[in-house]
Design a protein around this motif. Structure first.
Motif, PDB file in Angstrom:
ATOM      1  N   ALA A 367      14.627  26.435  -0.328  1.00  0.00           N
ATOM      2  CA  ALA A 367      15.749  26.215   0.585  1.00  0.00           C
ATOM      3  C   ALA A 367      15.484  25.058   1.537  1.00  0.00           C
ATOM      4  O   ALA A 367      16.420  24.440   2.045  1.00  0.00           O
ATOM      5  CB  ALA A 367      16.036  27.494   1.378  1.00  0.00           C
ATOM      6  N   ILE A 368      14.214  24.756   1.790  1.00  0.00           N
ATOM      7  CA  ILE A 368      13.855  23.635   2.659  1.00  0.00           C
ATOM      8  C   ILE A 368      13.520  22.403   1.834  1.00  0.00           C
ATOM      9  O   ILE A 368      14.003  21.309   2.104  1.00  0.00           O
ATOM     10  CB  ILE A 368      12.668  24.023   3.563  1.00  0.00           C
ATOM     11  CG1 ILE A 368      13.049  25.213   4.450  1.00  0.00           C
ATOM     12  CG2 ILE A 368      12.237  22.836   4.428  1.00  0.00           C
ATOM     13  CD1 ILE A 368      11.922  25.701   5.331  1.00  0.00           C
ATOM     14  N   SER A 369      12.676  22.573   0.827  1.00  0.00           N
ATOM     15  CA  SER A 369      12.327  21.476  -0.079  1.00  0.00           C
ATOM     16  C   SER A 369      11.815  22.076  -1.382  1.00  0.00           C
ATOM     17  O   SER A 369      10.892  22.898  -1.363  1.00  0.00           O
ATOM     18  CB  SER A 369      11.260  20.570   0.544  1.00  0.00           C
ATOM     19  OG  SER A 369      10.835  19.590  -0.393  1.00  0.00           O
ATOM     20  N   THR A 400       8.204  22.467   8.884  1.00  0.00           N
ATOM     21  CA  THR A 400       7.945  23.667   9.678  1.00  0.00           C
ATOM     22  C   THR A 400       9.032  23.891  10.724  1.00  0.00           C
ATOM     23  O   THR A 400       9.364  25.029  11.056  1.00  0.00           O
ATOM     24  CB  THR A 400       6.578  23.562  10.367  1.00  0.00           C
ATOM     25  OG1 THR A 400       6.516  22.347  11.123  1.00  0.00           O
ATOM     26  CG2 THR A 400       5.457  23.554   9.335  1.00  0.00           C
ATOM     27  N   GLY A 401       9.600  22.786  11.241  1.00  0.00           N
ATOM     28  CA  GLY A 401      10.685  22.916  12.212  1.00  0.00           C
ATOM     29  C   GLY A 401      11.922  23.547  11.595  1.00  0.00           C
ATOM     30  O   GLY A 401      12.590  24.384  12.220  1.00  0.00           O
ATOM     31  N   LYS A 402      12.241  23.179  10.362  1.00  0.00           N
ATOM     32  CA  LYS A 402      13.392  23.775   9.679  1.00  0.00           C
ATOM     33  C   LYS A 402      13.163  25.255   9.409  1.00  0.00           C
ATOM     34  O   LYS A 402      14.086  26.067   9.546  1.00  0.00           O
ATOM     35  CB  LYS A 402      13.656  23.032   8.369  1.00  0.00           C
ATOM     36  CG  LYS A 402      14.194  21.620   8.544  1.00  0.00           C
ATOM     37  CD  LYS A 402      14.438  20.960   7.196  1.00  0.00           C
ATOM     38  CE  LYS A 402      14.989  19.549   7.370  1.00  0.00           C
ATOM     39  NZ  LYS A 402      15.214  18.879   6.049  1.00  0.00           N
ATOM     40  N   LEU A 403      11.929  25.613   9.042  1.00  0.00           N
ATOM     41  CA  LEU A 403      11.635  27.024   8.782  1.00  0.00           C
ATOM     42  C   LEU A 403      11.786  27.847  10.060  1.00  0.00           C
ATOM     43  O   LEU A 403      12.387  28.933  10.038  1.00  0.00           O
ATOM     44  CB  LEU A 403      10.219  27.158   8.221  1.00  0.00           C
ATOM     45  CG  LEU A 403       9.737  28.586   7.958  1.00  0.00           C
ATOM     46  CD1 LEU A 403      10.605  29.252   6.893  1.00  0.00           C
ATOM     47  CD2 LEU A 403       8.277  28.596   7.537  1.00  0.00           C
ATOM     48  N   TYR A 404      11.262  27.343  11.168  1.00  0.00           N
ATOM     49  CA  TYR A 404      11.383  28.071  12.430  1.00  0.00           C
ATOM     50  C   TYR A 404      12.846  28.209  12.845  1.00  0.00           C
ATOM     51  O   TYR A 404      13.273  29.278  13.314  1.00  0.00           O
ATOM     52  CB  TYR A 404      10.589  27.352  13.519  1.00  0.00           C
ATOM     53  CG  TYR A 404      10.761  27.960  14.888  1.00  0.00           C
ATOM     54  CD1 TYR A 404      10.083  29.125  15.242  1.00  0.00           C
ATOM     55  CD2 TYR A 404      11.615  27.382  15.828  1.00  0.00           C
ATOM     56  CE1 TYR A 404      10.250  29.695  16.494  1.00  0.00           C
ATOM     57  CE2 TYR A 404      11.787  27.944  17.076  1.00  0.00           C
ATOM     58  CZ  TYR A 404      11.101  29.096  17.400  1.00  0.00           C
ATOM     59  OH  TYR A 404      11.283  29.667  18.638  1.00  0.00           O
ATOM     60  N   ALA A 405      13.620  27.152  12.642  1.00  0.00           N
ATOM     61  CA  ALA A 405      15.030  27.186  13.045  1.00  0.00           C
ATOM     62  C   ALA A 405      15.816  28.235  12.259  1.00  0.00           C
ATOM     63  O   ALA A 405      16.757  28.840  12.788  1.00  0.00           O
ATOM     64  CB  ALA A 405      15.652  25.806  12.862  1.00  0.00           C
ATOM     65  N   GLU A 406      15.437  28.467  11.007  1.00  0.00           N
ATOM     66  CA  GLU A 406      16.161  29.436  10.187  1.00  0.00           C
ATOM     67  C   GLU A 406      16.035  30.852  10.748  1.00  0.00           C
ATOM     68  O   GLU A 406      16.972  31.653  10.647  1.00  0.00           O
ATOM     69  CB  GLU A 406      15.628  29.412   8.749  1.00  0.00           C
ATOM     70  CG  GLU A 406      15.914  28.123   7.985  1.00  0.00           C
ATOM     71  CD  GLU A 406      17.384  27.967   7.633  1.00  0.00           C
ATOM     72  OE1 GLU A 406      18.161  28.903   7.877  1.00  0.00           O
ATOM     73  OE2 GLU A 406      17.749  26.895   7.115  1.00  0.00           O
ATOM     74  N   ASN A 417      13.784  32.830  -0.432  1.00  0.00           N
ATOM     75  CA  ASN A 417      13.127  32.641  -1.715  1.00  0.00           C
ATOM     76  C   ASN A 417      11.840  31.842  -1.491  1.00  0.00           C
ATOM     77  O   ASN A 417      11.879  30.713  -1.004  1.00  0.00           O
ATOM     78  CB  ASN A 417      14.069  31.890  -2.667  1.00  0.00           C
ATOM     79  CG  ASN A 417      13.571  31.914  -4.091  1.00  0.00           C
ATOM     80  OD1 ASN A 417      12.562  32.533  -4.406  1.00  0.00           O
ATOM     81  ND2 ASN A 417      14.291  31.239  -4.965  1.00  0.00           N
ATOM     82  N   VAL A 418      10.670  32.412  -1.828  1.00  0.00           N
ATOM     83  CA  VAL A 418       9.385  31.787  -1.541  1.00  0.00           C
ATOM     84  C   VAL A 418       8.482  31.884  -2.771  1.00  0.00           C
ATOM     85  O   VAL A 418       8.493  32.890  -3.492  1.00  0.00           O
ATOM     86  CB  VAL A 418       8.675  32.455  -0.337  1.00  0.00           C
ATOM     87  CG1 VAL A 418       7.403  31.701   0.014  1.00  0.00           C
ATOM     88  CG2 VAL A 418       9.599  32.526   0.862  1.00  0.00           C
ATOM     89  N   SER A 419       7.684  30.831  -2.994  1.00  0.00           N
ATOM     90  CA  SER A 419       6.643  30.839  -4.023  1.00  0.00           C
ATOM     91  C   SER A 419       5.306  30.517  -3.355  1.00  0.00           C
ATOM     92  O   SER A 419       5.262  29.779  -2.369  1.00  0.00           O
ATOM     93  CB  SER A 419       6.939  29.816  -5.119  1.00  0.00           C
ATOM     94  OG  SER A 419       8.127  30.138  -5.806  1.00  0.00           O
ATOM     95  N   LEU A 420       4.234  31.081  -3.912  1.00  0.00           N
ATOM     96  CA  LEU A 420       2.895  30.871  -3.355  1.00  0.00           C
ATOM     97  C   LEU A 420       1.932  30.411  -4.444  1.00  0.00           C
ATOM     98  O   LEU A 420       2.088  30.749  -5.615  1.00  0.00           O
ATOM     99  CB  LEU A 420       2.342  32.164  -2.750  1.00  0.00           C
ATOM    100  CG  LEU A 420       2.939  32.706  -1.455  1.00  0.00           C
ATOM    101  CD1 LEU A 420       2.166  33.928  -1.013  1.00  0.00           C
ATOM    102  CD2 LEU A 420       2.909  31.665  -0.366  1.00  0.00           C
ATOM    103  N   GLU A 421       0.944  29.651  -4.019  1.00  0.00           N
ATOM    104  CA  GLU A 421      -0.217  29.354  -4.843  1.00  0.00           C
ATOM    105  C   GLU A 421      -1.448  29.751  -4.045  1.00  0.00           C
ATOM    106  O   GLU A 421      -1.625  29.333  -2.913  1.00  0.00           O
ATOM    107  CB  GLU A 421      -0.292  27.868  -5.204  1.00  0.00           C
ATOM    108  CG  GLU A 421       0.752  27.412  -6.202  1.00  0.00           C
ATOM    109  CD  GLU A 421       0.597  25.955  -6.564  1.00  0.00           C
ATOM    110  OE1 GLU A 421      -0.346  25.301  -6.073  1.00  0.00           O
ATOM    111  OE2 GLU A 421       1.427  25.441  -7.345  1.00  0.00           O
TER     112      GLU A 421
END
Length: 717
Positions: A367-369, A400-406, A417-421
């Motif tokens: 959703a962010i990139s 990180t600013g976009k994530l905090y704003a959400e 929706n998140v993916s991790l490595e």
């Protein structure tokens, strides 16, 4: 005992591998095994060593058989043995191990040697091995030049219709290529995130990234010099048209030039000013390494590539496993929004996933990139937080600013929706070997210490072992940043209390002289809506991940050898006299690279699917269990009832408040703090800005006291 024998065997094989590189420019190996450059048609002439001539292996694999045995097999055997060692280490893991001597001779070697300069802060042991590696490059350069200059005379140059200077220029270009290949052979070891070889020696990819940077600069400097010298040679001998030739047999000059262009594009974006100000440009440009390597193989041929292949082979296995993991969507359970413009992301985790304190995960949020992966230190502890994996994200940039704003907005998201490595982490830290632990952090640099303190708290609360006293010295710019101290304890677990261990927190607020009104803001906890397609974070290769990784490396290489041997013996090279008329070097290289990728993908996919099937029941059980009401009691700041969109105002726990001394308007005096620490062995860990790390390292290096053991655990990608 078995672990030590395995480690000694790996060290023995590694020393033999280094000896091979030392002997390469000499007559011992050069005449019999190294490629000789034929000046008339720009070809490498391959000669098999005497002790391998006539063997079934070399008959079956052809000219590349010797390189497989000498260069590829030792490294991959070391990797498999390292996987076995790490599996045994995990199986017999002991939290209360104090086997490491406080007066270990290596302690002095780990002290900082230099604090500033192009290499940054490096220890004596890093400096020692850097000198050894530079010595290897210098020796190789001298030996190559000495050997290939020996036969150049005025008469031999006249017979070739060239001057002595022109021939020497050509040989200098060749020497730069040979020496550059040494650096290229080691280039990918530091960036293999789940590398068993790094973990065997207590290293991590994030801590070793500086070695990759040094090697990358050396590779490109030598390859650029090789190209410049070759171009000068062609220009002075009126053969500039050779720069446009792509020969079917031997060296392909065009492929080398294309590879150099991709390499230069990556190299130019790595310099600090460009990398820091245009990080996305640096990130996306670095993906050109694929084309750089493909055209490098086209340039020298796949047979010669075996000399530099092992490091990249391990990287390719790791990269494919990361790709598989990145396709899995993970369950984000809750988000804690801190008043200091930071969010704690809490993911559902399989209980079988075990990771070490200060581990790293890479997070992707489409959703962010869709293309950006950002590294974050894990703040949770796998022993204390059995079902949760947490990371802290501080709003300090665009992503990180976009994530905090959400999540800080009046209408926050109820699903993401998140993916991790990962997680990727260091070897299990021996936290009990010191008499005292001093942790120095600045800003969000406190995150690795959260997981370490939780590990110590778990040991103190569940065993009879006495953990060393802990002094946490942390600096923040504003009072509101003190809210990050709340993360020292899990949000929903009251089993553990900081009073179980001896901990003192000295918090410094540098830009405010008194508490601000912002410090009265509350932490909000948001519970997110579950999604059927999401899964808990789990070990990609199961609980025996190191054994499976070793099996994948071994099986994929065996498959590759069988396929490439059959192709070489029965298809590509059935008749050596007519082979050059049928298959070009480019065609054979393309087919060999395809076979290598298919072998790795097949083994890794089978290993992943098998472990996924084995863990399916466990994951299904976790997915079907409703979120439980967090533990708490009426009146407690963490007491609440489950609701998808409920917000929670939490306060620092009483134990944290009692252990914390807040200082306003001043900076910590690290010299006074460290000198006043009592104990024969003081472990000093630093995580924060580079200037802070250098200041603490300078004190540990100064010799004012000999009981300080410095370790920088800051992550710098």
């Amino acid at each position: 005992m078995l672990q030590q024998l395995i480690k000694l065997l790996v060290v023995f094989i590694f020393l033999g591998y280094i000896v091979i590189w030392i002997l390469m420019p000499t007559n011992v190996l050069y005449v019999h095994s190294l490629p000789l450059y034929h000046t008339s048609d720009s070809r490498f002439l391959w000669r098999t060593p005497r002790f391998l001539k006539g063997t079934t292996f070399c008959i079956f694999f052809g000219d590349q058989g010797a390189n497989i045995l000498i260069f590829a097999v030792p490294v991959l055997v070391m990797a498999c043995l390292s996987c076995l060692y790490l599996h045994l280490q995990m199986k017999y893991r002991n939290h209360v191990d104090k086997s490491t001597s406080k007066s270990s001779g290596l302690a002095r070697w780990r002290r900082p040697a230099f604090l500033k300069g192009p290499l940054g802060t490096i220890s004596w042991i890093e400096l020692f091995f850097s000198f050894l590696f530079v010595g290897l490059l210098a020796w190789s350069s001298w030996a190559y030049l000495h050997g290939i200059f020996a036969g150049i005379t005025s008469s031999s140059a006249a017979q070739m219709r060239k001057t002595v200077w022109e021939i020497k220029m050509q040989r200098v270009a060749l020497t730069q290529a040979f020496v550059g290949n040494i650096c290229l052979a080691f280039l990918f070891f530091p960036v293999t995130r789940a590398s068993p070889l790094l973990r065997l020696f207590g290293l991590t990819s994030e801590a070793s990234i500086k070695y990759h940077m040094w090697l990358g600069h050396a590779v490109m400097a030598l390859f650029t010099g090789h190209s410049i010298c070759a171009t000068i040679y062609w220009a002075t001998t009126h053969q500039i048209s050779r720069a446009l030739k792509w020969d079917r047999v031997g060296i392909s000059n065009v492929a080398g030039e294309v590879s150099l262009v991709f390499g230069l594009a990556m190299w130019l974006t790595t310099f600090p000013r460009i990398r820091r100000n245009f990080f996305e440009l640096f990130l996306y440009t670095h993906y050109l390494y694929v084309l750089f390597l493909v055209f490098y193989v086209f340039h020298v041929g796949f047979t010669y590539t075996f000399i530099t292949l092992p490091g990249f082979y391990l990287f390719l296995v790791d990269r494919y496993l990361r790709f598989i993991q990145s396709q899995q969507k993970v369950r984000l359970v809750s988000v804690r929004v801190l008043p200091c413009k930071a969010v704690e992301l809490n993911f559902s985790k399989s209980p079988g996933l075990i990771y070490n304190p200060s581990s790293i995960v890479f997070v992707n949020i489409p959703a962010i990139s869709k293309s950006q992966w950002h590294p974050f230190t894990v703040t949770s502890n796998s022993n204390m937080d059995c079902d949760t994996l947490s990371v802290l994200v501080k709003s300090e940039g665009t992503w990180t600013g976009k994530l905090y704003a959400e999540f800080a907005s009046p209408s926050p998201l109820d699903y993401l929706n998140v993916s991790l490595e990962g997680p990727y982490g260091p070897t299990p830290p021996n936290l009990l070997r010191h008499d005292m632990l001093v942790m120095v952090s600045g800003g969000s640099g406190i995150t690795p210490f959260i997981s370490i303190i939780r590990e110590l708290l778990f040991i103190a609360s569940t065993t009879n072992t006495k953990v060393p006293p802990v002094l946490l010295v942390t600096s923040f710019q504003r009072t509101v940043d003190l809210s990050m101290l709340k993360l020292l304890l899990p949000a929903t677990d009251t089993t553990y209390d900081l009073s179980a261990m001896d901990i003192t927190i000295e918090a410094y607020v540098t830009r405010e002289k008194e508490p601000s009104m912002e410090s009265q803001k509350f932490t909000q906890t948001l519970w997110l809506r579950p999604n059927d397609s999401d899964r808990p974070v789990y070990a990609l290769l199961g609980s025996n991940n190191w054994i499976w990784l070793g099996a994948i490396i071994l099986s994929s290489f065996i498959i590759f050898l069988v396929l490439i041997g059959l192709l070489t013996h029965y298809y590509l090279n059935p008749d050596k006299q007519s082979n050059h008329e049928i298959y070009s070097e480019t065609s054979k290289a393309t087919l060999s690279m395809l076979v290598m990728c298919v072998s790795i993908a097949t083994s890794a996919t089978i290993g992943f699917l098998w472990n996924k099937w084995q863990s399916y029941r466990d994951m299904k059980r976790i997915q079907n269990v409703d979120i439980e009401t967090p533990m708490g009691s009426p009146g407690h700041d963490d007491f609440w009832h489950y609701n998808f969109n409920r917000e929670l105002e939490s306060f620092p726990r009483q134990s944290i408040l009692q252990a914390t001394n807040v200082h306003y308007g001043i900076r910590p005096n690290f010299k006074r703090i460290l000198i006043n620490c009592d104990g024969s062995s003081i472990g000093v860990m630093v995580s924060g800005p580079a200037q802070m790390r250098r200041s603490v390292a300078r004190i540990c290096k100064s010799g004012l006291t000999k009981n300080l053991h410095f370790e920088s655990i800051s992550f710098s990608w």
